[in-house]
Design an enzyme around this catalytic site. Structure first.
Site, PDB file in Angstrom:
ATOM      1  N   HIS A 191       3.421  -2.147  -6.978  1.00  0.00           N
ATOM      2  CA  HIS A 191       4.671  -1.862  -6.268  1.00  0.00           C
ATOM      3  C   HIS A 191       4.314  -0.959  -5.099  1.00  0.00           C
ATOM      4  O   HIS A 191       4.214   0.252  -5.232  1.00  0.00           O
ATOM      5  CB  HIS A 191       5.676  -1.188  -7.186  1.00  0.00           C
ATOM      6  CG  HIS A 191       7.026  -1.017  -6.541  1.00  0.00           C
ATOM      7  ND1 HIS A 191       7.913  -0.095  -6.968  1.00  0.00           N
ATOM      8  CD2 HIS A 191       7.613  -1.640  -5.511  1.00  0.00           C
ATOM      9  CE1 HIS A 191       9.008  -0.148  -6.240  1.00  0.00           C
ATOM     10  NE2 HIS A 191       8.831  -1.084  -5.325  1.00  0.00           N
TER      11      HIS A 191
ATOM     12  N   GLU B 164       4.766  -7.988  -1.851  1.00  0.00           N
ATOM     13  CA  GLU B 164       5.636  -6.853  -2.110  1.00  0.00           C
ATOM     14  C   GLU B 164       5.499  -5.840  -0.984  1.00  0.00           C
ATOM     15  O   GLU B 164       6.470  -5.241  -0.556  1.00  0.00           O
ATOM     16  CB  GLU B 164       5.274  -6.227  -3.467  1.00  0.00           C
ATOM     17  CG  GLU B 164       6.342  -5.310  -4.034  1.00  0.00           C
ATOM     18  CD  GLU B 164       6.450  -3.982  -3.301  1.00  0.00           C
ATOM     19  OE1 GLU B 164       7.591  -3.563  -3.054  1.00  0.00           O
ATOM     20  OE2 GLU B 164       5.432  -3.368  -2.973  1.00  0.00           O
ATOM     21  N   ASP B 165       4.274  -5.634  -0.483  1.00  0.00           N
ATOM     22  CA  ASP B 165       4.056  -4.625   0.550  1.00  0.00           C
ATOM     23  C   ASP B 165       2.786  -4.972   1.317  1.00  0.00           C
ATOM     24  O   ASP B 165       1.959  -5.747   0.848  1.00  0.00           O
ATOM     25  CB  ASP B 165       3.939  -3.239  -0.081  1.00  0.00           C
ATOM     26  CG  ASP B 165       4.201  -2.102   0.896  1.00  0.00           C
ATOM     27  OD1 ASP B 165       4.523  -2.374   2.069  1.00  0.00           O
ATOM     28  OD2 ASP B 165       4.087  -0.934   0.497  1.00  0.00           O
TER      29      ASP B 165
ATOM     30  N   ILE C 153       1.718  -0.368  -1.491  1.00  0.00           N
ATOM     31  CA  ILE C 153       0.296  -0.177  -1.237  1.00  0.00           C
ATOM     32  C   ILE C 153       0.165   0.749  -0.048  1.00  0.00           C
ATOM     33  O   ILE C 153       0.994   0.727   0.867  1.00  0.00           O
ATOM     34  CB  ILE C 153      -0.445  -1.514  -0.983  1.00  0.00           C
ATOM     35  CG1 ILE C 153      -1.946  -1.303  -1.017  1.00  0.00           C
ATOM     36  CG2 ILE C 153       0.005  -2.170   0.301  1.00  0.00           C
ATOM     37  CD1 ILE C 153      -2.734  -2.587  -1.106  1.00  0.00           C
TER      38      ILE C 153
END
Length: 73
Positions: A66, A5-6, A68
């Site tokens: 969601h 996600e990140d 970082i």
């Protein structure tokens, strides 16, 4: 396997990667698997992501990362 996600890369070459975001309308490759944080040392010849162990007492089952970010003092 299903992507991240990140990612946040520190000046020393360590990368923290969040994975496992579950969002309404977004296909989940592992709907029953909690989110995870991985560490990758980009200084290595063949860097690979290693899952970090999350401390006891943390609700891992509902972990849904969601984004970082890191703070370096």
């Amino acid at each position: 396997e299903a992507g991240s996600e990140d990612i946040d890369i520190l000046p020393n070459g360590l990368a923290f990667i969040s994975s496992g975001l579950k969002y309404p309308g977004l296909k989940s490759f592992a709907p029953d698997k909690p989110g995870e944080i991985f560490l990758m040392d980009l200084n290595e010849d063949n860097p690979r992501a290693v899952e970090l162990r999350i401390s006891r007492g943390f609700d891992v089952a509902s972990f849904n990362p969601h984004g970082i970010s890191t703070y370096v003092s």
